[in-house]
Design a protein around this motif. Sequence first.
Motif, PDB file in Angstrom:
ATOM      1  N   GLN A   1      10.736   3.301  -5.438  1.00  0.00           N
ATOM      2  CA  GLN A   1      10.654   4.137  -4.222  1.00  0.00           C
ATOM      3  C   GLN A   1      10.626   5.906  -4.454  1.00  0.00           C
ATOM      4  O   GLN A   1      10.164   6.541  -3.762  1.00  0.00           O
ATOM      5  CB  GLN A   1      11.961   3.975  -3.313  1.00  0.00           C
ATOM      6  CG  GLN A   1      11.513   2.825  -2.402  1.00  0.00           C
ATOM      7  CD  GLN A   1      12.467   3.098  -1.180  1.00  0.00           C
ATOM      8  OE1 GLN A   1      13.671   3.641  -1.137  1.00  0.00           O
ATOM      9  NE2 GLN A   1      11.730   2.594   0.112  1.00  0.00           N
ATOM     10  N   ALA A   2      11.735   5.899  -5.661  1.00  0.00           N
ATOM     11  CA  ALA A   2      11.716   7.633  -5.846  1.00  0.00           C
ATOM     12  C   ALA A   2       9.923   8.107  -6.343  1.00  0.00           C
ATOM     13  O   ALA A   2       9.604   9.179  -6.113  1.00  0.00           O
ATOM     14  CB  ALA A   2      12.505   7.689  -7.097  1.00  0.00           C
ATOM     15  N   VAL A   3       9.347   7.255  -7.370  1.00  0.00           N
ATOM     16  CA  VAL A   3       8.132   7.603  -7.546  1.00  0.00           C
ATOM     17  C   VAL A   3       7.105   7.701  -6.110  1.00  0.00           C
ATOM     18  O   VAL A   3       6.283   8.475  -6.228  1.00  0.00           O
ATOM     19  CB  VAL A   3       7.519   6.394  -8.339  1.00  0.00           C
ATOM     20  CG1 VAL A   3       6.065   7.011  -8.951  1.00  0.00           C
ATOM     21  CG2 VAL A   3       8.402   6.342  -9.858  1.00  0.00           C
ATOM     22  N   GLN A   4       7.413   6.535  -5.285  1.00  0.00           N
ATOM     23  CA  GLN A   4       6.429   6.436  -4.108  1.00  0.00           C
ATOM     24  C   GLN A   4       6.800   7.669  -3.174  1.00  0.00           C
ATOM     25  O   GLN A   4       5.808   8.585  -2.867  1.00  0.00           O
ATOM     26  CB  GLN A   4       6.823   5.490  -3.448  1.00  0.00           C
ATOM     27  CG  GLN A   4       5.984   4.053  -3.874  1.00  0.00           C
ATOM     28  CD  GLN A   4       6.314   2.779  -3.022  1.00  0.00           C
ATOM     29  OE1 GLN A   4       7.649   2.936  -2.679  1.00  0.00           O
ATOM     30  NE2 GLN A   4       5.454   1.872  -3.311  1.00  0.00           N
ATOM     31  N   ALA A   5       7.991   8.017  -2.954  1.00  0.00           N
ATOM     32  CA  ALA A   5       8.471   9.305  -2.181  1.00  0.00           C
ATOM     33  C   ALA A   5       7.827  10.480  -2.699  1.00  0.00           C
ATOM     34  O   ALA A   5       7.520  11.415  -2.014  1.00  0.00           O
ATOM     35  CB  ALA A   5      10.129   9.139  -2.065  1.00  0.00           C
TER      36      ALA A   5
ATOM     37  N   VAL B   1       2.666   4.056  -0.280  1.00  0.00           N
ATOM     38  CA  VAL B   1       3.079   2.759  -0.553  1.00  0.00           C
ATOM     39  C   VAL B   1       1.981   1.785  -0.735  1.00  0.00           C
ATOM     40  O   VAL B   1       2.139   0.443  -1.143  1.00  0.00           O
ATOM     41  CB  VAL B   1       3.982   2.281   0.843  1.00  0.00           C
ATOM     42  CG1 VAL B   1       5.127   3.129   0.832  1.00  0.00           C
ATOM     43  CG2 VAL B   1       3.289   2.203   2.112  1.00  0.00           C
ATOM     44  N   LEU B   2       0.865   2.111  -0.302  1.00  0.00           N
ATOM     45  CA  LEU B   2      -0.446   1.270  -0.365  1.00  0.00           C
ATOM     46  C   LEU B   2      -1.194   1.306  -2.004  1.00  0.00           C
ATOM     47  O   LEU B   2      -1.567   0.365  -2.295  1.00  0.00           O
ATOM     48  CB  LEU B   2      -1.302   1.632   0.717  1.00  0.00           C
ATOM     49  CG  LEU B   2      -0.962   1.024   1.913  1.00  0.00           C
ATOM     50  CD1 LEU B   2      -2.383   1.569   3.196  1.00  0.00           C
ATOM     51  CD2 LEU B   2      -0.934  -0.299   2.241  1.00  0.00           C
ATOM     52  N   LEU B   3      -0.819   2.360  -2.319  1.00  0.00           N
ATOM     53  CA  LEU B   3      -1.542   2.777  -3.716  1.00  0.00           C
ATOM     54  C   LEU B   3      -0.498   2.944  -4.829  1.00  0.00           C
ATOM     55  O   LEU B   3      -1.134   2.794  -5.990  1.00  0.00           O
ATOM     56  CB  LEU B   3      -2.351   4.013  -3.668  1.00  0.00           C
ATOM     57  CG  LEU B   3      -3.596   4.242  -2.305  1.00  0.00           C
ATOM     58  CD1 LEU B   3      -4.001   5.275  -2.295  1.00  0.00           C
ATOM     59  CD2 LEU B   3      -4.452   2.932  -2.776  1.00  0.00           C
TER      60      LEU B   3
END
Length: 503
Positions: free
Chosen positions: A187-191, A325-327
């Motif tokens: 989540q940290a990477v995504q955020a 979140v999709l990629l």
Amino acid sequence: MIRKFVAPDPGLARLRSAARAVLGIGLAATVSGTAGQSLTMAVAGGLAALLALFTVTDATVRGQALTTTLLPAAGFPVLALAVLLHDRPLPRDLAFLAVAGLGVYARRWGPRGNALGIFAFMSFFLAQFLHAVPAQLPQLGAAVVLALLTSSAVRFGLWCYERRLPVPRPAPAPLGGRGLAHPTTRQAVQATAASAIALGAGQALSDERWYWAVGTVWWIFVNTASRGETLVRGFRRVLGTAAGVVAGLGVAIPLHGDPVAAAVLVALCVGGIFYVAAVSYSWMIFFVTVLVGVLYGMLGTVDPGLLALRLAETLAGAVGAALAVLLVLPVTTHATTDAWVRRALRCVHLCAVEAAGRLAGSPGADPAPRVAELEALLERVRVSVAPLVHPLSPLGHRKARARRVLALLDACAHEVRGLAAVAAVAADPEGSRTDRLTVACVRVEAAVQALIADGATRAEPVRSPAHPLADEPALTHLHGLERALAELAEPLRGTRRPALAVR
């Protein structure tokens, strides 16, 4: 959506939380504003108090007090960094992205890490919202300290109703994984990636209000675990913001900065935020948006164009979160739901074993903690599967399957609660009944193993016994549990493709 306001409120917990928030935040803003002789300092103090009362959620009052004490340690360095980088766009933007990622990563340390991460992120956000300059830093720091002291006096002294309540059951441990597979790391990477997208889009929309897009991204990622949850949360944030903008046009702008009317409206918005937060994210964001509009009005900068920009920045942030979140390291709703369902089913079996042991006279057997754990796990299942049962979900067949799974898991929980209740008042049964309890628990275990077995090793589910239900209440609940587990086989494993998959 109106029904959210009349949702059950056991013990008036939400109402008391909302009333205390209005009192604590109102006093904090007054004290900070009076000490700093500035409306800007009142806003800073009010926001700090709101964050402290809203985000500090440790299980015990002592834990809450410790986390609140640690908030300045997390927030002040970030606030100072944001203020000092005020006139240096590139370093400021990079620092904001770093704070966003680290704030999300801090969630691996539970409620305390989550609260400290939020306070750090919002300290950077506060500096952008107030367009703070280095000369204001001492006043801002003092305002935050005064606000935390004042709101803490209300929370832990004047109105600490939690001291009379039982300690809430602990939240289930997050799903496992190492490295990039760990939820907080992923989540940290995504955020961070989503924040970068939102920052670029936000600055294209406005050089002054770009931070709203980044704030939208960051809050969308709070309490989500799969791409489905994140997409639904983004949709709800845009919906709540749009409704709040419409209300702001009709309420905030006509106030013309009237201090009394604005103060009343701020109190109503704060109360609304705390009252509906647990039952409706959209309504919470509605009140947040109206509150922001009123605050801009008090600062003398509100107009229809600003509110429209707020909606556009929110939409940009939601798009950034969706793309991330999709990629970037995507996790499907199925993967998350399947993991929580497995944990819930294992807990069902353990509940049955503990209850049978208690009935057989085992002094150390106690099903009550397992029942509490099961309730918490089922709540996580409901959150995880929410994207599938959302009214706008186009996956009609999977929506029906998901609802069937939830209904049968609730049936399992009902039987387990009944079994635990019987075990609490009856023990040392006759030997023949003990044997039957043991056999029934073995069948429950076999049914659970059949449901959670993987792919090629998956066994056929154990069917419920053909004989009539036993007269004993404990055996009746165990046989009911077997039936519910047997019926779960079809919606969970009825097709080659995972029944709850969202691709």
